[in-house]
Design a protein around this motif. Structure first.
Motif, PDB file in Angstrom:
ATOM      1  N   LEU B 112       0.857  -1.231   0.211  1.00 58.73           N
ATOM      2  CA  LEU B 112      -0.083  -0.101   0.003  1.00 58.73           C
ATOM      3  C   LEU B 112       0.908   1.177   0.000  1.00 58.73           C
ATOM      4  O   LEU B 112       0.466   2.321  -0.465  1.00 58.73           O
ATOM      5  CB  LEU B 112      -0.896   0.099   1.069  1.00 58.73           C
ATOM      6  CG  LEU B 112      -1.993  -1.149   1.116  1.00 58.73           C
ATOM      7  CD1 LEU B 112      -2.811  -1.181   2.414  1.00 58.73           C
ATOM      8  CD2 LEU B 112      -2.942  -0.917  -0.003  1.00 58.73           C
ATOM      9  N   ALA B 113       1.991   1.213   0.677  1.00 57.54           N
ATOM     10  CA  ALA B 113       3.141   2.239   0.569  1.00 57.54           C
ATOM     11  C   ALA B 113       3.288   2.620  -0.943  1.00 57.54           C
ATOM     12  O   ALA B 113       3.562   3.792  -1.126  1.00 57.54           O
ATOM     13  CB  ALA B 113       4.166   2.018   1.552  1.00 57.54           C
ATOM     14  N   VAL B 114       3.476   1.735  -1.496  1.00 59.57           N
ATOM     15  CA  VAL B 114       3.909   1.799  -3.003  1.00 59.57           C
ATOM     16  C   VAL B 114       2.719   2.622  -3.721  1.00 59.57           C
ATOM     17  O   VAL B 114       2.927   3.141  -4.768  1.00 59.57           O
ATOM     18  CB  VAL B 114       4.167   0.509  -3.788  1.00 59.57           C
ATOM     19  CG1 VAL B 114       4.709   0.799  -4.973  1.00 59.57           C
ATOM     20  CG2 VAL B 114       5.434  -0.005  -3.107  1.00 59.57           C
ATOM     21  N   HIS B 115       1.354   2.451  -3.243  1.00 60.84           N
ATOM     22  CA  HIS B 115       0.251   2.731  -3.852  1.00 60.84           C
ATOM     23  C   HIS B 115      -0.464   3.665  -2.935  1.00 60.84           C
ATOM     24  O   HIS B 115      -1.691   3.340  -2.721  1.00 60.84           O
ATOM     25  CB  HIS B 115      -0.633   1.754  -4.308  1.00 60.84           C
ATOM     26  CG  HIS B 115       0.101   0.653  -5.287  1.00 60.84           C
ATOM     27  ND1 HIS B 115       0.423   0.836  -6.672  1.00 60.84           N
ATOM     28  CD2 HIS B 115       0.409  -0.594  -4.848  1.00 60.84           C
ATOM     29  CE1 HIS B 115       0.913  -0.524  -7.012  1.00 60.84           C
ATOM     30  NE2 HIS B 115       1.124  -1.117  -6.005  1.00 60.84           N
ATOM     31  N   PRO B 116       0.109   4.878  -2.554  1.00 54.57           N
ATOM     32  CA  PRO B 116      -0.517   5.476  -1.329  1.00 54.57           C
ATOM     33  C   PRO B 116      -1.807   6.086  -1.805  1.00 54.57           C
ATOM     34  O   PRO B 116      -2.612   6.314  -0.947  1.00 54.57           O
ATOM     35  CB  PRO B 116       0.509   6.738  -0.980  1.00 54.57           C
ATOM     36  CG  PRO B 116       1.323   6.730  -2.304  1.00 54.57           C
ATOM     37  CD  PRO B 116       1.317   5.473  -3.018  1.00 54.57           C
ATOM     38  N   ASP B 117      -2.206   6.363  -3.079  1.00 54.45           N
ATOM     39  CA  ASP B 117      -3.227   7.216  -3.366  1.00 54.45           C
ATOM     40  C   ASP B 117      -4.431   6.287  -4.122  1.00 54.45           C
ATOM     41  O   ASP B 117      -5.384   6.743  -4.738  1.00 54.45           O
ATOM     42  CB  ASP B 117      -3.035   8.579  -4.343  1.00 54.45           C
ATOM     43  CG  ASP B 117      -2.188   9.265  -3.348  1.00 54.45           C
ATOM     44  OD1 ASP B 117      -2.769   9.488  -2.238  1.00 54.45           O
ATOM     45  OD2 ASP B 117      -1.438   9.962  -3.963  1.00 54.45           O
ATOM     46  N   THR B 118      -3.986   4.978  -4.064  1.00 56.67           N
ATOM     47  CA  THR B 118      -4.900   4.130  -4.883  1.00 56.67           C
ATOM     48  C   THR B 118      -6.140   3.556  -3.964  1.00 56.67           C
ATOM     49  O   THR B 118      -5.953   3.100  -2.805  1.00 56.67           O
ATOM     50  CB  THR B 118      -4.033   2.934  -5.338  1.00 56.67           C
ATOM     51  OG1 THR B 118      -2.881   3.596  -6.220  1.00 56.67           O
ATOM     52  CG2 THR B 118      -5.016   1.950  -6.213  1.00 56.67           C
ATOM     53  N   CYS B 186     -10.359  -2.141  -0.342  1.00 59.64           N
ATOM     54  CA  CYS B 186      -9.558  -1.299   0.670  1.00 59.64           C
ATOM     55  C   CYS B 186      -9.377   0.082  -0.199  1.00 59.64           C
ATOM     56  O   CYS B 186      -8.679   0.300  -1.072  1.00 59.64           O
ATOM     57  CB  CYS B 186      -8.230  -2.198   0.389  1.00 59.64           C
ATOM     58  SG  CYS B 186      -6.909  -1.371   1.322  1.00 59.64           S
ATOM     59  N   LEU B 187      -9.990   1.042   0.924  1.00 53.86           N
ATOM     60  CA  LEU B 187     -10.090   2.294   0.268  1.00 53.86           C
ATOM     61  C   LEU B 187      -8.733   3.352   0.964  1.00 53.86           C
ATOM     62  O   LEU B 187      -8.727   2.938   2.179  1.00 53.86           O
ATOM     63  CB  LEU B 187     -11.498   2.829   0.452  1.00 53.86           C
ATOM     64  CG  LEU B 187     -12.580   2.174  -0.422  1.00 53.86           C
ATOM     65  CD1 LEU B 187     -13.736   3.045  -0.067  1.00 53.86           C
ATOM     66  CD2 LEU B 187     -12.337   2.494  -1.700  1.00 53.86           C
ATOM     67  N   THR B 188      -8.414   4.245   0.327  1.00 50.46           N
ATOM     68  CA  THR B 188      -7.706   5.287   1.388  1.00 50.46           C
ATOM     69  C   THR B 188      -8.745   6.005   2.220  1.00 50.46           C
ATOM     70  O   THR B 188      -9.870   6.140   1.802  1.00 50.46           O
ATOM     71  CB  THR B 188      -7.216   6.501  -0.132  1.00 50.46           C
ATOM     72  OG1 THR B 188      -8.202   6.957  -0.662  1.00 50.46           O
ATOM     73  CG2 THR B 188      -6.140   5.596  -0.940  1.00 50.46           C
ATOM     74  N   ARG B 189      -7.831   6.584   3.093  1.00 52.64           N
ATOM     75  CA  ARG B 189      -8.645   7.271   4.104  1.00 52.64           C
ATOM     76  C   ARG B 189      -9.394   8.523   3.508  1.00 52.64           C
ATOM     77  O   ARG B 189     -10.625   9.002   3.682  1.00 52.64           O
ATOM     78  CB  ARG B 189      -7.597   7.765   5.239  1.00 52.64           C
ATOM     79  CG  ARG B 189      -8.347   8.722   6.268  1.00 52.64           C
ATOM     80  CD  ARG B 189      -7.355   9.240   7.218  1.00 52.64           C
ATOM     81  NE  ARG B 189      -8.121   9.795   8.291  1.00 52.64           N
ATOM     82  CZ  ARG B 189      -8.091   8.859   9.445  1.00 52.64           C
ATOM     83  NH1 ARG B 189      -7.582   7.855   9.619  1.00 52.64           N
ATOM     84  NH2 ARG B 189      -8.778   9.417  10.420  1.00 52.64           N
ATOM     85  N   ARG B 190      -8.666   8.996   2.411  1.00 53.53           N
ATOM     86  CA  ARG B 190      -9.208  10.303   2.026  1.00 53.53           C
ATOM     87  C   ARG B 190     -10.362  10.086   1.239  1.00 53.53           C
ATOM     88  O   ARG B 190     -11.446  10.944   1.210  1.00 53.53           O
ATOM     89  CB  ARG B 190      -8.167  10.856   0.978  1.00 53.53           C
ATOM     90  CG  ARG B 190      -8.367  12.260   0.809  1.00 53.53           C
ATOM     91  CD  ARG B 190      -7.133  12.949   0.082  1.00 53.53           C
ATOM     92  NE  ARG B 190      -7.192  13.710  -0.861  1.00 53.53           N
ATOM     93  CZ  ARG B 190      -6.432  14.142  -1.970  1.00 53.53           C
ATOM     94  NH1 ARG B 190      -4.994  13.725  -1.680  1.00 53.53           N
ATOM     95  NH2 ARG B 190      -6.854  14.795  -2.744  1.00 53.53           N
ATOM     96  N   THR B 191     -10.642   9.024   0.753  1.00 50.27           N
ATOM     97  CA  THR B 191     -11.801   8.756  -0.379  1.00 50.27           C
ATOM     98  C   THR B 191     -12.901   8.381   0.644  1.00 50.27           C
ATOM     99  O   THR B 191     -13.869   8.463   0.310  1.00 50.27           O
ATOM    100  CB  THR B 191     -11.506   7.507  -1.183  1.00 50.27           C
ATOM    101  OG1 THR B 191     -10.419   7.872  -2.177  1.00 50.27           O
ATOM    102  CG2 THR B 191     -12.689   7.088  -2.044  1.00 50.27           C
TER     103      THR B 191
END
Lengths: 326, 564
Positions: B112-118, B186-191
């Motif tokens: 997930l660190a490699v895809h922080p905004d996905t 698995c969603l980002t916090r922002r979304t």
């Protein structure tokens, strides 16, 4: 109508059963239960019980039809076995099915129940890696209440009693051969079950009277409920929708096999006894056929016999199927 | 990089506790939702089991019913609690109580660190999914579903029918395009935060409350409004079967799961001890390999195929197809020859030398079952017993072809044989049937029998073959049928023999074909004329000129015999 008659017969014949050892109190609500009628099977019992314990059967409910060989005493010592004794007629009780229906109704309702003979060993897909609870849980997911397992007659190479069977032994060390592809199927429109005949018994003992050859279709594993009865051995169930264990549109449903360890040394004594007792199905014609056949053609083995390896082999040969359970 | 887990649980809570502990002890906060209908003592046991871990919390309980809003409501509450209590969480992972992590948490965090905004969420427009089960796809979003599918199936179906009849439709809120997908995301916090704090959320919620199976569409649709980068796939491995239920994983799937490199799998059988022991034991994080579900996909596709189409030509206890639903009446192509053994006495021997196949004689002869090599027992322990064969001839043939399906089966037929299978053969695309019509007369021609008998037999066989040809020429034929009259065939036998051989499969393709020895037909025309003279009309042989008279080889003198 047949169903009420079956239930009523079970009810009538219940008085013939006398509880010798009732341990049914220890049954838990999700246990898989095994129901057996037997007579003089002492030598087979240790392996039989262990086999089903290993699959995950939790309790055995056994009708002892007046055994004289110590079967009753042996069963009394088993913690997971409840025993009923009867000296009534096997034939008059519809070949034990009335007794089974009564016990199934009384103790089996709500459980997955396995109704087998002491010489029948259930093989289902993945039985070597998944306990029977995995199968029944899976069947529950689809609300499937009945699981078919065709009777597969096993036999040794050479005379069936050349190598004596000893207690605790895996019977399929001796009787490890079977017929892979001579089974004849037709549909019984009335009860919707498939009627399967064939195998070594048909070719060796009934080649001239195929219509009398024994039925091999069985539905031994059933989620029991009070409105159900076995009609004729475990070949047919009522209500009849439970018999629709096969797919009619080209697909395959899941199924297993009951390896039948009949052709072993204990059979010799059985045949002799049944010829005089005359307690078996169809005026014991099957036993009569063995009586004549076992002296003249004692070897069921042929060049085309298959040696049993595992369930995957049976599946490849088309005798059973995993359906969509994988 | 912290990931937080939401777990929706309803049964097997002791397993859920194990998994929650695994994540929490690895450093991820967990919010558990327990179905409010779960038995109280089990829920209390679950609380006890994880009470020592303060990063595990429980969200407000809902009674969850499949296909309804309750699942979304439970997820929203749990997600809100996660965002409120754990500000360090960058990704939120939705899992169920029957999920099992297959890789160490550190590997997921690194990934997930490699895809922080996905946002990893399967999200496809309705027009593009083919996997909905039950026949309701677009209508999920245009009808209302106030009744329970599980408890009030009839009301459910009836209300759907009613709405269809009156052309009822409702439209999604402006700007919202319905999307579908796996409910495990698995969603980002922002979304997630944007979705939950959207000013129009009330409107969306009101709409989705009447959508069918909203847990497969609520987040999947709303993500499209807020996400910066959607990767439309689920990080949870879940495969559905043809009945729309998730496949279950057992101990024997261990290697398969290990090699899949998936982060989380569902559904796991609660008693799969080996899976739980293996995957929940501490292991070092190795890498960030991409999940690969191809092998598992193939396995389950194979299962679906077996359940829906089965193995062609197999008749067994759990596959007994109705007529015309066989999906293969027989297991493999096979060849049937009629009239050849009469014309070429050595035909079987010749064919088995030339062709790569199993050449049987007359399997359906009234005298005996002529298995290849004269054996009395055939493949699968079929025997040469006539009563057994005739008791169920179809089973006899389909068994033979199934049992020996690796070799091409060839067998001879004749109007003399029992013929209960004419329609079966003619309608089987696997059958290749070659008939030389009237060839049965050659056998009679050479027989040393009284002519009256011969005449009677000729009339009988002609009647039978005519019936059979009627079947083979009907409009329902699916078999590959070739028919020659005897005279046609005799004129040039090499070419048809060549064609037939090629279809069966030639053993040695370079060899020039030497046809088998044909019987001497001198005087055959006279024989036919004699049948005519006796008042029988031989019709199936074609033209044979009849020079002069004819003398029976058996000494049957023309002129004697019966009337009619």
């Amino acid at each position: 109508m047949d169903r009420q008659r079956g239930q009523f017969r079970g009810f009538l014949h219940r008085r013939e059963l006398r509880a010798v050892s009732d341990r049914t109190g220890s049954i838990r609500h999700d246990d898989v239960l095994c129901f057996v009628t037997l007579r003089n099977e002492r030598v087979r019992l240790p392996y039989f019980l262990d086999y089903y314990r290993r699959l995950g059967v939790r309790h055995f409910l056994i009708v002892d039809n007046d055994s004289a060989d110590g079967s009753g005493e042996y069963l009394l010592d088993q913690n997971d076995v409840s025993v009923w004794h009867t000296s009534a007629s096997y034939r008059a009780s519809n070949f034990g099915i009335d007794w089974m229906n009564h016990l199934l109704r009384r103790y089996g309702s709500g459980h997955w129940t396995l109704t087998v003979d002491p010489d029948e060993f259930l093989i289902y897909p993945f039985h070597d890696t998944r306990p029977i609870g995995a199968l029944t849980d899976w069947l529950d997911t689809y609300e499937i209440r009945a699981f078919p397992a065709m009777l597969l007659d096993m036999y040794p190479k050479g005379p069936f009693d050349a190598q004596p069977y000893h207690e605790g032994q895996d019977p399929f060390e001796i009787a490890c051969w079977f017929d892979s592809g001579n089974y004849m199927i037709r549909k019984n429109e009335k009860q919707r079950n498939l009627w399967i005949q064939g195998g070594p018994r048909a070719r060796a003992f009934f080649a001239r009277r195929p219509e009398e050859a024994p039925s091999l279709n069985k539905i031994p594993l059933v989620r029991w409920s009070k409105d159900q009865v076995f009609l004729s051995s475990t070949h047919m169930l009522l209500p009849r929708r439970l018999n629709a264990v096969y797919d009619e549109w080209g697909g395959e449903k899941a199924s297993g096999c009951l390896l039948h360890a009949k052709f072993l040394s204990p059979l010799r004594g059985k045949v002799a006894e049944e010829m005089t007792r005359n307690q078996h199905y169809g005026a014991s014609r099957e036993y009569r056929a063995y009586g004549s056949g076992l002296e003249t053609t004692p070897d069921l083995w042929t060049n085309w016999s298959e040696k049993y390896i595992n369930w995957r082999q049976l599946e490849i040969l088309g005798l059973m199927s995993r359906g969509m359970w994988t | 990089m912290t990931v937080g887990f939401l777990m929706l649980c309803h049964t097997a809570l002791e397993r859920a506790a194990q998994v929650a502990r695994f994540w929490a002890e690895s450093g991820a906060p967990v919010v558990i939702h327990v179905d409010s209908r779960a038995p109280r003592h089990e829920v209390e046991a679950l609380h006890r089991r994880v009470s020592d871990l303060d990063t595990i919390s429980f969200s407000a309980r809902h009674a969850c019913e499949w296909g309804t809003w309750s699942l979304v409501a439970a997820t929203i509450d749990a997600a809100q609690q996660m965002l409120d209590r754990h500000p360090e969480v960058r990704h939120v992972f939705l899992a169920s109580g029957a999920c099992l992590p297959l890789r160490p948490l550190a590997e997921l965090e690194a990934y997930l660190a490699v895809h922080p905004d996905t946002d990893f969420i399967e999200s496809v427009t309705v027009a593009d999914v083919g996997w909905t089960v039950g026949g309701i796809d677009t209508e999920r979003f245009t009808l209302r579903f106030p009744f329970s599918w599980r408890r009030n199936r009839r009301l459910f179906d009836g209300y759907v029918r009613l709405q269809r009849r009156f052309g009822f439709r409702r439209n999604p809120p402006a700007g919202l395009v319905p999307h579908l997908g796996s409910q495990w995301w698995c969603l980002t916090r922002r979304t997630l935060d944007d979705i939950l704090s959207d000013p129009r959320r009330k409107e969306y919620d009101r709409y989705f409350k009447r959508v069918w199976i909203p847990d497969e569409s609520y987040f999947q649709s709303l993500t499209r409004l807020h996400a910066r980068c959607v990767d439309s796939r689920s990080l949870t491995l879940v495969k559905f079967d043809v009945r729309g239920k998730p496949h279950i994983f057992y101990d024997d799937h261990l290697e398969l799961l290990r090699r899949s490199n998936c982060f989380v799998a569902r559904k796991i059988w609660p008693r799969a001890d080996r899976l739980y022991d293996t995957f929940l034991s501490p292991r070092p994080a190795i890498g960030t390999a991409e999940p690969d579900t191809a092998t598992i996909g193939r396995l389950f596709d194979h299962a679906a195929e077996r359940r829906t189409r089965g193995r062609p030509g197999l008749y067994m206890q759990s596959r007994f197809p109705r007529q015309d639903h066989e999906n293969g009446k027989t297991a493999a192509p096979y060849s049937v020859f009629q009239g050849f053994t009469e014309l070429f006495p050595e035909f079987c021997g010749w064919l088995s030398r030339q062709a790569a196949g199993r050449v049987h004689g007359h399997l359906f002869s009234p005298e005996r079952v002529e298995f290849a090599g004269g054996a009395s027992v055939g493949p699968g322990c079929l025997t040469d017993s006539l009563p057994l064969r005739d008791y169920n001839p179809r089973a006899f043939l389909t068994n033979l072809i199934w049992n020996d399906r690796s070799a091409r089966q060839c067998f001879m037929l004749s109007p003399r044989d029992t013929q209960p299978l004419n329609w079966f053969l003619a309608t089987d695309p696997n059958a290749q049937i070659s008939v030389v019509t009237g060839a049965w007369a050659v056998r009679l021609f050479r027989a040393r029998r009284p002519f009256a008998q011969i005449r009677r037999e000729a009339a009988r066989l002609q009647r039978l073959e005519t019936q059979q040809l009627g079947v083979l020429r009907s409009g329902y034929v699916k078999a590959r049928v070739r028919i020659w009259t005897l005279s046609e065939f005799v004129e040039n036998p090499t070419e048809p023999l060549q064609t037939i051989l090629e279809e069966v499969g030639v053993r040695n393709p370079r060899q020039l074909l030497t046809p088998p020895q044909m019987v001497d037909l001198t005087g055959f025309g006279g024989f036919l004329q004699e049948l005519r003279n006796r008042g029988m009309q031989p019709r199936l042989m074609g033209d044979f000129p009849a020079p002069g008279g004819w003398r029976s080889p058996g000494g049957a003198v023309s002129g004697e015999g019966e009337g009619s």
